[in-house]
Design a protein around this motif. Structure first.
Motif, PDB file in Angstrom:
ATOM      1  N   LEU A   9      -3.726   1.237 -36.354  1.00 20.73           N
ATOM      2  CA  LEU A   9      -4.027   2.002 -35.137  1.00 20.73           C
ATOM      3  C   LEU A   9      -3.041   3.156 -34.971  1.00 20.73           C
ATOM      4  N   SER A  14      -8.259   6.450 -25.890  1.00 21.39           N
ATOM      5  CA  SER A  14      -7.853   5.491 -24.857  1.00 21.39           C
ATOM      6  C   SER A  14      -8.098   4.053 -25.324  1.00 21.39           C
ATOM      7  N   PRO A  23      -5.206  -9.085 -21.365  1.00 28.20           N
ATOM      8  CA  PRO A  23      -5.259  -7.661 -21.747  1.00 28.20           C
ATOM      9  C   PRO A  23      -5.804  -7.462 -23.163  1.00 28.20           C
ATOM     10  N   LEU A  50      -2.943  -4.594 -37.935  1.00 29.25           N
ATOM     11  CA  LEU A  50      -3.837  -3.879 -37.027  1.00 29.25           C
ATOM     12  C   LEU A  50      -3.070  -2.800 -36.251  1.00 29.25           C
ATOM     13  N   ARG A  51      -1.870  -3.133 -35.796  1.00 30.36           N
ATOM     14  CA  ARG A  51      -1.061  -2.145 -35.070  1.00 30.36           C
ATOM     15  C   ARG A  51      -0.747  -0.952 -35.944  1.00 30.36           C
ATOM     16  N   LEU A  73      -4.159   5.774 -37.302  1.00 26.39           N
ATOM     17  CA  LEU A  73      -5.331   6.446 -36.720  1.00 26.39           C
ATOM     18  C   LEU A  73      -4.863   7.581 -35.819  1.00 26.39           C
ATOM     19  N   ASP A  74      -3.865   7.272 -35.016  1.00 28.34           N
ATOM     20  CA  ASP A  74      -3.346   8.250 -34.061  1.00 28.34           C
ATOM     21  C   ASP A  74      -2.677   9.423 -34.771  1.00 28.34           C
ATOM     22  N   ALA A 130      -9.316  -5.614 -24.164  1.00 33.63           N
ATOM     23  CA  ALA A 130      -9.333  -4.470 -25.084  1.00 33.63           C
ATOM     24  C   ALA A 130     -10.292  -4.735 -26.240  1.00 33.63           C
ATOM     25  N   ALA A 174      -8.136   2.927 -28.482  1.00 33.50           N
ATOM     26  CA  ALA A 174      -7.140   2.575 -29.500  1.00 33.50           C
ATOM     27  C   ALA A 174      -5.782   2.321 -28.845  1.00 33.50           C
ATOM     28  N   HIS A 175      -5.445   3.129 -27.847  1.00 30.61           N
ATOM     29  CA  HIS A 175      -4.152   2.944 -27.182  1.00 30.61           C
ATOM     30  C   HIS A 175      -4.094   1.640 -26.404  1.00 30.61           C
ATOM     31  N   GLU A 176      -5.200   1.305 -25.743  1.00 33.55           N
ATOM     32  CA  GLU A 176      -5.233   0.046 -24.999  1.00 33.55           C
ATOM     33  C   GLU A 176      -5.037  -1.135 -25.949  1.00 33.55           C
ATOM     34  N   ARG A 188     -14.018  -4.458 -25.439  1.00 30.50           N
ATOM     35  CA  ARG A 188     -14.551  -3.106 -25.252  1.00 30.50           C
ATOM     36  C   ARG A 188     -15.056  -2.499 -26.564  1.00 30.50           C
ATOM     37  N   LEU A 189     -14.686  -3.125 -27.681  1.00 31.11           N
ATOM     38  CA  LEU A 189     -15.115  -2.591 -28.978  1.00 31.11           C
ATOM     39  C   LEU A 189     -16.596  -2.879 -29.208  1.00 31.11           C
ATOM     40  N   ARG A 230      -3.540  -1.045 -28.889  1.00 35.77           N
ATOM     41  CA  ARG A 230      -2.156  -1.056 -29.380  1.00 35.77           C
ATOM     42  C   ARG A 230      -1.209  -1.673 -28.373  1.00 35.77           C
TER      43      ARG A 230
END
Lengths: 199, 199
Positions: free
Chosen positions: B46, A37, B7, B42-43, B49-50, B11, A39-41, B14-15, A43
């Motif tokens: 990520l 969640s 946003p 970075l995108r 990563l997914d 995000a 990583a998705h936020e 939160r890291l 992105r």
């Protein structure tokens, strides 16, 4: 074992204020989160950055693609004859928070670096000169930092803006509010003395 | 003025290791970069990563989707009768770097938190017990941290693993290599004294 995470760690470590160790910690946190969640936020926010966020084409403040020029540039209640020049979009935010300015803004997106022997001048400087002349700005307030490069930038702009006939001022250097002489550094105190004003 | 970036700032904040101020700095840096190369890198990372990064389904180490179970679990040259139990995937990396262990790994993905009154036990604990019994592990080395929750976790695992007949050991607490008694804290020093060994 972290090899698969290398691209992510490298991308994170390029961000300001993030070293290699913190980048590793973040990457591991992102991969451990099974729902992904976080990583998705991130992105989604980066996609939005790409699609919907801009620097205002007039002043350089952060704005949405839907509001360009930004609210600060279009607000009819702000004085249009006074222009506050800052180095960075984030500085606009700071000046706004202070409540001490009600005119327009212009972010230079950098400053002169005479130490690095740069003769190449930021194209934003040209844009500033053009804007001051065209909009018949009465006063340009330089809200720059107080390091050597900012001083050089201030001196350069003062000379460049002279032909346009605008008054060029610079915000005061002095003791921070709520602080005392006992805690001041000599350079600041000397500047505060030099900047003394009649009561 | 930073509203459009909210946003992204949220995000980032939160890291782990990133506060609000650093998140703002990073967001502004990303938006100022006109080519958006940093944000794009970075995108991409990520997304990868997914798509391509996993925690090994056996030990929990970071691995690629193409290597699951991971190399540590499948390497025939590693001892399979000794299992090193760590709290976190990153700890596997640290133990590997030390060169002091050549067996298999198991990451708990957490630890017991008796202070928070948790009675719910990590499902990884059950998995560990099953694995120790099934694979007839001879020794379980607990490479846990040295805080109270890790101590509680060690005591719990010792009791839980007893029926499986494995020897359960825990890595030593003592003075860091290259350090001196003058710089040690009393708790570490007491533990080092208690853990003294014949020469």
């Amino acid at each position: 074992m972290l090899e698969p995470l290398e691209p992510l760690i490298r991308a994170l470590a390029r961000l300001p204020g993030i070293g290699r160790r913190t980048a590793e910690r973040i990457a591991l946190r992102l991969v451990r989160d099974r729902s992904r969640s976080l990583a998705h936020e991130l992105r989604r926010a980066l996609e939005e950055l790409d699609d919907a966020i801009r620097l205002c084409r007039r002043c350089g403040a952060v704005t949405s693609a839907a509001e360009d020029p930004c609210r600060l540039c279009t607000d009819p209640h702000r004085e249009s004859g006074v222009l506050c020049v800052v180095e960075d979009p984030a500085d606009i935010e700071q000046v706004e928070k202070s409540g001490g300015f009600r005119g327009r803004y212009f972010a230079l997106m950098g400053k002169l670096s005479p130490m690095r022997g740069e003769s190449v001048v930021n194209p934003r400087f040209e844009e500033l000169c053009r804007r001051v002349a065209e909009e018949r700005i009465g006063e340009v307030v330089l809200a720059l930092n107080t390091d050597m490069e900012s001083d050089a930038t201030a001196a350069y702009l003062r000379d460049r803006l002279a032909p346009a006939g605008a008054r060029v001022t610079r915000i005061a250097v002095g003791l921070p509010a709520g602080s005392g002489i006992a805690y001041s550094d000599p350079v600041t105190l000397a500047a505060a003395l030099q900047g003394r004003r009649p009561l």
